[in-house]
Scaffold this active site. Structure first.
Site, PDB file in Angstrom:
ATOM      1  CD  GLU A  41      -2.693   1.091   2.627  1.00  0.00           C
ATOM      2  OE1 GLU A  41      -3.641   1.885   2.731  1.00  0.00           O
ATOM      3  OE2 GLU A  41      -2.432   0.208   3.476  1.00  0.00           O
ATOM      4  CE  LYS A 116      -7.287   1.229   3.169  1.00  0.00           C
ATOM      5  NZ  LYS A 116      -6.121   1.560   4.005  1.00  0.00           N
ATOM      6  CB  CYS A 152      -4.642  -2.014   3.798  1.00  0.00           C
ATOM      7  SG  CYS A 152      -3.919  -2.416   5.422  1.00  0.00           S
TER       8      CYS A 152
END
Length: 576
Positions: A41, A116, A152
Site C-alpha cells: 500500500e 481503497k 489493506c
C-alpha cells in the site's frame, strides 16, 4: 502465470527512492519470468504519509514520478503500485481531495486505477482525514484471468470472522460477485504482538468463504513509532498458506497461478540478500522472539531514516537500560552505541559494576560521568529557596534531570540520537521524570511492560537469539545480577520501585486490563485485585497524561500504545 510479491521497506516522502525500490523489484521479477508484480500500500510515497498529503507539491511530485516509473519498468511486466491520486470531483461534488489508490502500470503507462474503499479511523489510522473512499470494487485482466484489487482494510470487514460488521461495504464479497479468479491486496498493516496469526487466520477464513485465492503484500520497516512486520503471504482456494515471506525484513517471492487448477501454487522466495529459500513454516517466532525482532527493526529504521548513525543512552545498571542497549547494539552495531554511566552518591557499587559488565558483553563504548559535584551545586543554588522544607521528590528528580542534561549535551555535541529507556509500566503511572530520564529522541521500550522487559532479557540470555556481530560469549549477555536484583531508581538510600508501586506482576495485569482491555475499575476489582490498589493505579494513569504528551516517540508493539493512536485528553473528569 507467475506473480511476484515485493515486500518493500519504503521511506515516507522519498518518492524517488521508493520508486527505485519498485523498479529494482520489477527487474528481479522480469528475470524470474513473472508476468505481474505486487507491491504494498502507498508503496511509492510510504505509509503513513500523514500531513505530507495536504502539500499540493508533494502530490504533484508523486504523480510525475509515477509516470516516470511506468516508463522505466520492463514493458511487458504488469506492476501494481500504491500511491495517492487526486479526486477530480472533489471541488464540484465535495469530498476529500485524494484517493488512496493502487495503479496498474504496463507498457509505459498507467493502465488502470483502483481506489481503497474502507478507510480506517481507529488506533494509528486517520485515513478519512485525507482520502475519499472508493465507490466500487474492480478487477483487471491478464489473458482470461480476472484479478481483483483491494487495499489493506478492504479485506478486514469479514462479518463472519469478527462477529460484527465494521463497514457497510464488503469489497471481497463484491469481487466474488464480479467473478474474479484471484484477489490481490496491497497492505500497510502495522505490527502488534500476535497480530500476524490473526491476520492470516482472517484471510484464510475469507478465502474459504468466497473460494477465491488471495495474495497479500505487506509493507515492512519502521516509520516513526509504527513498525510494519511484512509477513506477506498467499492463500490458495482451500485456505492453505502456500507462501509466507519472512517477518521484519524485506523479501521477494514468486508464485504461480495454475489456470487448469484455477488456483495458486507455490514457487520459491528470496530473502533480502536475494538467496533462494524454501517456503517458511508459518511464523515460527512468537512471543519474546517476535517482539525482539520488531524492536530491533524499529530502532534500526528510526536511526537510519532520521539521518543518524550513532546513539547514546544512560546506563544505570538496571534492567531497562540494559535491554535498550542490547536492542541498539543489534540494530545498528555495538560500535555505534555509547553508554554513559552517571552514578550519584546513592548509586550502589553493584549497579556501576553491572553496567560495566553489560558494556563489556555487548562491546559498546562507555563513559563514566559522576554527578555528585553537580548535585552539590544544585543544592547550594536552591538552598535559600528550599530552606525549611523536607527532602523529597523534587530533590530526587534533580538527579534524573542532571543526567538528562548530560545526555542531551552529548547528543548535541556529537550528533548522536538519545535513546530513552523507560518502559510502559512506568510511562503508564508516571514513574518517570520529565526533562530527566524521559529525555530522548526515541523511547525504545515505552510500549513494553516491565514484566515483558524481564521476559525479554531472560529470553536473550537463553541463547534463542544472539546479537549480530557478537561472538558467543558462552555466558549471559545481560548480567544475571541485573535480572535478579530488586528494581530501583536509586535516587535515595535503599530505594526500590515497590516503595512507590505495586509488584510489577500486579501492576502490569491491572494496566493490561485498564489500557488494552478497556475494563472499568469495578471490573478489575471483580477480577481479583484489591480495590485500593486499583483505584490508586487508575488515578496515577490519569494524572500522568501530561507527562506522556511530552514524551519521545515510542515504538509500538501492542494494540494500545501511548503514541499516535492514543488520543486521551489531559484535562478531563476524574471519573475516567
Amino acid at each position: 502465470m507467475k506473480i511476484a510479491i515485493a515486500q518493500l521497506n519504503p521511506t515516507i516522502g522519498d518518492i524517488f527512492g521508493n520508486s527505485n525500490l519498485i523498479l529494482e523489484a520489477a527487474k528481479q521479477a522480469e528475470v524470474e519470468g513473472a508476468n505481474l508484480l505486487l507491491t504494498p500500500e502507498l508503496s511509492l510515497i510510504g505509509y503513513p504519509p500523514r500531513d505530507l498529503l495536504i502539500n499540493p507539491s508533494f502530490i504533484a511530485d508523486a504523480g510525475a514520478q509515477l509516470l516516470q516509473l511506468a516508463q522505466a519498468l520492463p514493458p511487458e511486466l504488469a506492476v501494481i503500485a500504491g500511491t495517492a491520486l487526486p479526486n477530480a470531483n472533489a471541488v464540484k461534488l465535495g469530498g476529500k481531495s485524494l484517493f488512496n489508490s493502487a495503479v496498474l502500470l504496463q507498457n509505459g503507462a498507467v493502465k488502470q486505477v483502483f481506489h481503497k474503499r474502507l478507510l480506517p479511523t481507529y488506533d494509528v489510522f486517520d485515513e478519512d482525514r485525507y482520502f475519499e473512499p472508493g465507490e466500487n470494487s474492480n478487477y483487471f485482466s491478464i489473458g482470461e484471468l480476472k484479478i481483483g484489487v483491494t487495499i489493506c482494510e478492504d479485506l478486514w470487514n469479514n462479518e463472519e470472522f469478527w462477529g460484527k460488521r465494521s463497514y457497510a461495504g464488503d469489497p471481497v464479497s463484491d469481487l466474488a460477485k464480479l467473478g474474479v479468479d484471484l484477489v490481490l491486496n496491497l497492505s500497510a498493516s502495522p505490527y502488534s504482538a500476535g497480530k500476524r496469526g490473526v491476520r492470516s487466520a482472517m484471510l484464510q477464513h475469507s478465502v474459504i468463504r468466497c473460494g477465491i485465492p488471495i495474495i497479500y503484500a505487506n509493507q515492512v520497516g519502521g516509520n516513526d513509532d509504527i513498525i510494519f512486520d511484512g509477513s506477506s503471504f498467499a492463500v490458495n482456494c482451500k485456505g492453505d498458506l502456500i507462501q509466507v515471506l519472512a517477518s521484519f525484513e524485506t523479501g521477494f517471492a514468486v508464485l504461480e497461478y495454475d489456470a487448469t487448477k484455477q488456483d495458486l501454487v507455490g514457487s520459491h522466495q528470496q530473502n533480502a540478500a536475494g538467496i533462494k529459500a524454501t517456503p517458511l513454516s508459518f511464523y515460527p517466532a512468537e512471543g519474546d522472539a517476535e517482539i525482539w525482532a520488531a524492536l530491533v527493526l524499529g530502532v534500526r529504521d528510526y536511526v537510519r531514516k532520521c539521518g543518524f548513525s550513532k546513539v547514546v543512552l544512560g546506563l544505570s545498571g538496571g534492567i531497562d537500560s540494559a535491554l535498550v542497549a542490547a536492542i541498539a547494539s543489534c540494530a545498528i552495531g555495538p560500535e555505534n552505541v555509547l553508554g554513559v554511566l552517571m552514578p550519584s552518591p546513592y548509586s550502589s557499587d553493584h549497579s556501576v559494576n553491572d553496567a560495566l559488565e553489560l558494556a563489556r558483553n555487548l562491546g559498546i563504548a562507555i563513559e563514566l560521568l559522576p554527578i555528585g559535584d553537580l548535585m552539590k551545586t544544585y543544592d547550594r543554588t536552591l538552598a535559600d529557596l528550599f530552606a525549611n522544607t523536607t527532602f523529597g521528590i523534587a530533590e530526587e528528580n534533580i538527579q534524573s534531570r542532571i543526567r538528562g542534561n548530560l545526555l542531551m549535551a552529548i547528543s548535541n555535541k556529537f550528533g548522536h540520537l538519545l535513546l530513552s529507556t523507560g518502559n510502559k509500566s512506568e510511562m503508564a503511572v508516571g514513574y518517570c521524570t520529565l526533562y530527566g530520564d524521559m529525555n530522548g529522541g526515541l523511547a525504545v521500550i515505552s510500549d513494553v511492560p516491565k514484566t515483558r522487559v524481564y521476559s525479554l532479557c531472560r529470553w536473550l540470555n537463553s541463547g534463542s537469539e544472539k546479537i549480530k556481530n557478537q561472538a558467543d560469549f558462552g555466558k549471559d549477555i545481560i548480567p544475571v545480577n541485573i535480572i535478579t536484583k530488586p528494581p530501583s531508581a536509586e535516587l535515595k538510600p535503599g530505594q526500590i520501585d515497590q516503595d512507590s508501586l505495586p509488584d510489577y506482576d500486579v501492576l502490569d495485569d491491572i494496566l493490561q486490563r485498564l489500557i488494552e482491555n478497556h475494563e472499568s475499575a469495578q471490573q478489575i476489582v471483580a477480577a481479583g485485585h484489591e480495590e485500593a490498589v486499583v483505584k490508586r493505579v487508575v488515578k496515577l494513569v490519569r494524572q500522568a497524561e501530561f507527562k506522556r504528551r511530552q514524551a519521545a516517540p515510542g515504538l509500538k508493539i501492542s494494540d494500545r500504545a501511548f503514541g499516535t493512536g492514543w488520543r486521551m485528553p489531559i484535562a478531563k473528569s476524574s471519573f475516567y
